[in-house]
Design a protein around this motif. Structure first.
Motif, short mmCIF file in Angstrom:
data_model
loop_
_atom_site.label_atom_id
_atom_site.label_comp_id
_atom_site.label_asym_id
_atom_site.label_seq_id
_atom_site.Cartn_x
_atom_site.Cartn_y
_atom_site.Cartn_z
N GLU A 1 43.35 79.44 -9.20
CA GLU A 1 42.64 80.40 -8.37
C GLU A 1 43.67 81.09 -7.49
O GLU A 1 44.73 80.51 -7.20
N TYR A 2 43.35 82.28 -7.06
CA TYR A 2 44.21 83.04 -6.16
C TYR A 2 43.48 83.20 -4.85
O TYR A 2 42.43 83.82 -4.78
N ARG A 3 44.04 82.60 -3.81
CA ARG A 3 43.38 82.59 -2.50
C ARG A 3 44.25 83.30 -1.48
O ARG A 3 45.48 83.18 -1.49
N LEU A 4 43.60 84.01 -0.59
CA LEU A 4 44.31 84.68 0.48
C LEU A 4 44.92 83.65 1.42
O LEU A 4 44.28 82.65 1.76
N THR A 5 46.15 83.90 1.84
CA THR A 5 46.80 83.08 2.86
C THR A 5 46.44 83.66 4.23
O THR A 5 45.75 84.69 4.33
N ARG A 6 46.96 83.05 5.26
CA ARG A 6 46.75 83.59 6.61
C ARG A 6 47.28 85.02 6.69
O ARG A 6 46.64 85.91 7.25
N LYS A 7 48.43 85.25 6.08
CA LYS A 7 49.02 86.61 6.05
C LYS A 7 48.08 87.58 5.33
O LYS A 7 47.91 88.72 5.76
N GLY A 8 47.46 87.12 4.26
CA GLY A 8 46.50 87.96 3.53
C GLY A 8 45.25 88.24 4.33
O GLY A 8 44.73 89.37 4.34
N VAL A 9 44.74 87.21 5.01
CA VAL A 9 43.52 87.37 5.82
C VAL A 9 43.76 88.37 6.95
O VAL A 9 42.84 89.09 7.35
N GLU A 10 45.01 88.47 7.41
CA GLU A 10 45.33 89.44 8.46
C GLU A 10 45.16 90.88 7.99
O GLU A 10 45.12 91.80 8.80
N LEU A 11 45.01 91.09 6.68
CA LEU A 11 44.75 92.45 6.16
C LEU A 11 43.27 92.84 6.25
O LEU A 11 42.92 93.98 5.97
#
Length: 149
Positions: free
Chosen positions: A80-90
């Motif tokens: 699976e591909y999950r957003l990281t904290r850096k991704g969630v910041e988008l």
């Protein structure tokens, strides 16, 4: 002629950010991840993107630390591909772009409404609920079909 993917000559955070998230498939992948999609085949089904393009964008997002691969099956090995904290910041970037598109390119109304899970109100440009006033983040909202869905 294709535009270069890097903007090394520009000392600009916007240009540097665009090097990472500046093409449409990348932004649509991130948007789709916020809608709960995590698996390669599901991304492909939702987006209709070619497998090689999807592979490239997912690999780049993982290399940049915006997404991470998490195994969910051993044989065959699948991730699976999950957003990281850096991704969630988008999330504010995606929501601002969505609201801007609704204002300027959705004459029949928004195709998607971002509703507050708590009370059903709608997300405002200040990232608050228009009904109860709560400050909202990605886990506080759920997408719902809008009038132009």
């Amino acid at each position: 002629m294709a535009l270069p993917r890097t903007y090394e000559s520009q000392n600009c955070s916007v240009a540097r950010s665009l090097e990472v998230v500046g093409d449409r498939w990348t932004m649509l992948l991130i948007r789709t991840a916020f809608q709960g999609v995590r698996r390669f085949d599901d991304f492909q089904d939702v987006l209709g993107v070619a497998r090689n393009v999807l592979t490239d964008r997912l690999n780049r997002l993982c290399a940049e630390g915006i997404m991470r691969r998490v195994p969910y099956q051993e044989r065959p090995e699948r991730f699976e591909y999950r957003l990281t904290r850096k991704g969630v910041e988008l999330w504010p970037v995606i929501m601002t772009l969505l609201m801007w598109g609704d204002r300027h390119y959705a004459p029949e109304g928004p195709p998607l409404i971002v509703g507050h899970r708590g009370c059903g109100g709608r997300l405002t440009p200040q990232f608050t609920c228009d009904s109860c006033g709560a400050q909202l983040g990605p886990s506080d909202v759920a997408p719902q079909p809008g009038p132009a869905a």
